[in-house]
Design a protein around this motif. Structure first.
Motif, PDB file in Angstrom:
ATOM      1  N   SER A  70       0.820  -1.225   0.000  1.00  0.00           N
ATOM      2  CA  SER A  70       0.000   0.000   0.000  1.00  0.00           C
ATOM      3  C   SER A  70       0.844   1.261   0.000  1.00  0.00           C
ATOM      4  N   GLN A  71       2.175   1.108  -0.068  1.00  0.00           N
ATOM      5  CA  GLN A  71       3.038   2.297  -0.046  1.00  0.00           C
ATOM      6  C   GLN A  71       2.954   3.073  -1.362  1.00  0.00           C
ATOM      7  N   GLY A  72       3.260   4.352  -1.292  1.00  0.00           N
ATOM      8  CA  GLY A  72       3.287   5.189  -2.492  1.00  0.00           C
ATOM      9  C   GLY A  72       1.910   5.624  -2.964  1.00  0.00           C
ATOM     10  N   ILE A  75      -0.855   7.247   1.699  1.00  0.00           N
ATOM     11  CA  ILE A  75      -1.302   6.884   3.060  1.00  0.00           C
ATOM     12  C   ILE A  75      -0.346   7.448   4.116  1.00  0.00           C
ATOM     13  N   GLN A  77       1.349  10.161   3.979  1.00  0.00           N
ATOM     14  CA  GLN A  77       1.037  11.582   4.138  1.00  0.00           C
ATOM     15  C   GLN A  77      -0.242  11.775   4.966  1.00  0.00           C
ATOM     16  N   LYS A 112       8.047  17.573   3.164  1.00  0.00           N
ATOM     17  CA  LYS A 112       6.846  17.920   2.391  1.00  0.00           C
ATOM     18  C   LYS A 112       5.655  18.172   3.326  1.00  0.00           C
TER      19      LYS A 112
HETATM   20  C1  LIG Z   1       7.729   6.001   4.990  1.00  0.00           C
HETATM   21  C2  LIG Z   1       6.332   5.483   4.690  1.00  0.00           C
HETATM   22  C3  LIG Z   1       5.520   5.477   5.966  1.00  0.00           C
HETATM   23  C4  LIG Z   1       5.673   6.431   3.673  1.00  0.00           C
HETATM   24  O1  LIG Z   1       4.357   5.975   3.432  1.00  0.00           O
HETATM   25  P1  LIG Z   1       3.721   5.990   1.959  1.00  0.00           P
HETATM   26  O2  LIG Z   1       2.275   5.691   2.102  1.00  0.00           O
HETATM   27  O3  LIG Z   1       4.518   5.123   1.071  1.00  0.00           O
HETATM   28  O4  LIG Z   1       3.969   7.519   1.589  1.00  0.00           O
HETATM   29  P2  LIG Z   1       3.147   8.399   0.553  1.00  0.00           P
HETATM   30  O5  LIG Z   1       2.523   7.515  -0.488  1.00  0.00           O
HETATM   31  O6  LIG Z   1       2.272   9.300   1.339  1.00  0.00           O
HETATM   32  O7  LIG Z   1       4.340   9.176  -0.178  1.00  0.00           O
HETATM   33  C5  LIG Z   1       4.707  10.421   0.225  1.00  0.00           C
HETATM   34  C6  LIG Z   1       5.630  11.033  -0.785  1.00  0.00           C
HETATM   35  O8  LIG Z   1       6.886  10.326  -0.789  1.00  0.00           O
HETATM   36  C7  LIG Z   1       7.199   9.952  -2.130  1.00  0.00           C
HETATM   37  N1  LIG Z   1       7.924   8.704  -2.095  1.00  0.00           N
HETATM   38  C8  LIG Z   1       7.487   7.516  -1.643  1.00  0.00           C
HETATM   39  N2  LIG Z   1       8.454   6.583  -1.768  1.00  0.00           N
HETATM   40  C9  LIG Z   1       9.518   7.215  -2.321  1.00  0.00           C
HETATM   41  C10 LIG Z   1      10.838   6.816  -2.674  1.00  0.00           C
HETATM   42  N3  LIG Z   1      11.250   5.548  -2.511  1.00  0.00           N
HETATM   43  N4  LIG Z   1      11.687   7.753  -3.176  1.00  0.00           N
HETATM   44  C11 LIG Z   1      11.286   9.039  -3.339  1.00  0.00           C
HETATM   45  N5  LIG Z   1      10.041   9.479  -3.005  1.00  0.00           N
HETATM   46  C12 LIG Z   1       9.186   8.585  -2.509  1.00  0.00           C
HETATM   47  C13 LIG Z   1       5.885   9.821  -2.818  1.00  0.00           C
HETATM   48  O9  LIG Z   1       6.060   9.976  -4.221  1.00  0.00           O
HETATM   49  C14 LIG Z   1       5.097  10.947  -2.208  1.00  0.00           C
HETATM   50  O10 LIG Z   1       5.448  12.176  -2.796  1.00  0.00           O
HETATM   51  P3  LIG Z   1       4.430  12.962  -3.752  1.00  0.00           P
HETATM   52  O11 LIG Z   1       3.162  13.141  -2.983  1.00  0.00           O
HETATM   53  O12 LIG Z   1       5.167  14.207  -4.028  1.00  0.00           O
HETATM   54  O13 LIG Z   1       4.276  12.044  -4.930  1.00  0.00           O
HETATM   55  C15 LIG Z   1       6.376   4.059   4.056  1.00  0.00           C
HETATM   56  O14 LIG Z   1       7.169   4.079   2.894  1.00  0.00           O
HETATM   57  C16 LIG Z   1       6.901   2.982   4.986  1.00  0.00           C
HETATM   58  O15 LIG Z   1       6.142   2.404   5.752  1.00  0.00           O
HETATM   59  N6  LIG Z   1       8.194   2.681   4.941  1.00  0.00           N
HETATM   60  C17 LIG Z   1       8.772   1.638   5.794  1.00  0.00           C
HETATM   61  C18 LIG Z   1       8.793   2.056   7.251  1.00  0.00           C
HETATM   62  C19 LIG Z   1       9.564   3.333   7.479  1.00  0.00           C
HETATM   63  O16 LIG Z   1      10.635   3.539   6.921  1.00  0.00           O
HETATM   64  N7  LIG Z   1       9.016   4.205   8.371  1.00  0.00           N
HETATM   65  C20 LIG Z   1       9.646   5.456   8.738  1.00  0.00           C
HETATM   66  C21 LIG Z   1      10.749   5.261   9.703  1.00  0.00           C
HETATM   67  S1  LIG Z   1      11.591   6.793  10.030  1.00  0.00           S
END
Ligand SMILES: CC(C)(COP(=O)(O)OP(=O)(O)OC[C@H]1O[C@@H](n2cnc3c(N)ncnc32)[C@H](O)[C@@H]1OP(=O)(O)O)[C@@H](O)C(=O)NCCC(=O)NCCS
Length: 150
Positions: A70-72, A75, A77, A112
């Motif tokens: 479900s990432q990207g 969610i 944000q 962001k």
């Molecule tokens: C970090 C995390 C919570 C983000 O959740 P997500 O639902 O994937 O994030 P979003 O979809 O809201 O993305 C937010 C922004 O980041 C960007 N983004 C997501 N993955 C990216 C990547 N690998 N590289 C660059 N940008 C990225 C998205 O494009 C989006 O930007 P936009 O709105 O300008 O397009 C998720 O990736 C995750 O669970 N990661 C593993 C656990 C983790 O690392 N937690 C944080 C510990 S500090």
């Protein structure tokens, strides 16, 4: 947006929480003093975040995670905006979050969402984690701390 607080410790989404923090012991240490929220889609938990009051008026997002499939999709944000709104409603005026120097997407996402880098805890990960962490081809060594007033 279905984001609800988990009040029963047996229901904490440990599998999701471990995506953001690989050490269960560390999670157990802060979660009992925190509030844990989950986002559900069709009855499944797809995302989570944990709020810990650290100082008077200051709330820290200790853990935020979205299940891999479900990432990207925005969610992460949504969860951050919900965390900020919840903290405001509870009377907090400052939010903090920390991440590794190698967590490029997280650094992007947090900025962001209004966070600004305020300090670097040099060698935090080198000292506190047993395993070498490599992300985006970089060694995760330093904790980048971010903050915003809400
Ligand atoms: C970090 C995390 C919570 C983000 O959740 P997500 O639902 O994937 O994030 P979003 O979809 O809201 O993305 C937010 C922004 O980041 C960007 N983004 C997501 N993955 C990216 C990547 N690998 N590289 C660059 N940008 C990225 C998205 O494009 C989006 O930007 P936009 O709105 O300008 O397009 C998720 O990736 C995750 O669970 N990661 C593993 C656990 C983790 O690392 N937690 C944080 C510990 S500090």
């Amino acid at each position: 947006m279905t984001i609800v607080e988990v009040t029963n410790p047996d229901k904490y989404p440990m599998e999701l929480l471990l995506l953001a923090d690989p050490e269960e012991q560390a999670i157990q240490a802060y979660i009992t003093r925190s509030k844990c929220f989950v986002k559900e889609v069709d009855g499944n938990m797809v995302g989570t975040y944990v709020l810990l009051p650290t100082r008077p008026h200051t709330m820290e997002i200790m853990n935020i995670a979205v299940e891999e499939s479900s990432q990207g999709k925005g969610i992460g944000q949504q969860l951050i905006h919900h965390a900020i709104q919840t903290s405001k409603e509870l009377g907090y005026t400052c939010m903090e979050i920390g991440t590794g120097n190698s967590s490029i997407a997280q650094l992007y996402l947090y900025q962001k969402c209004g966070f600004r880098i305020v300090s670097i805890d040099k060698d935090y990960f080198t000292h506190h984690y047993d395993e070498l962490i490599i992300e985006n081809g970089l060694q995760c060594r330093d904790m980048v701390r971010l903050q915003q007033y809400i």
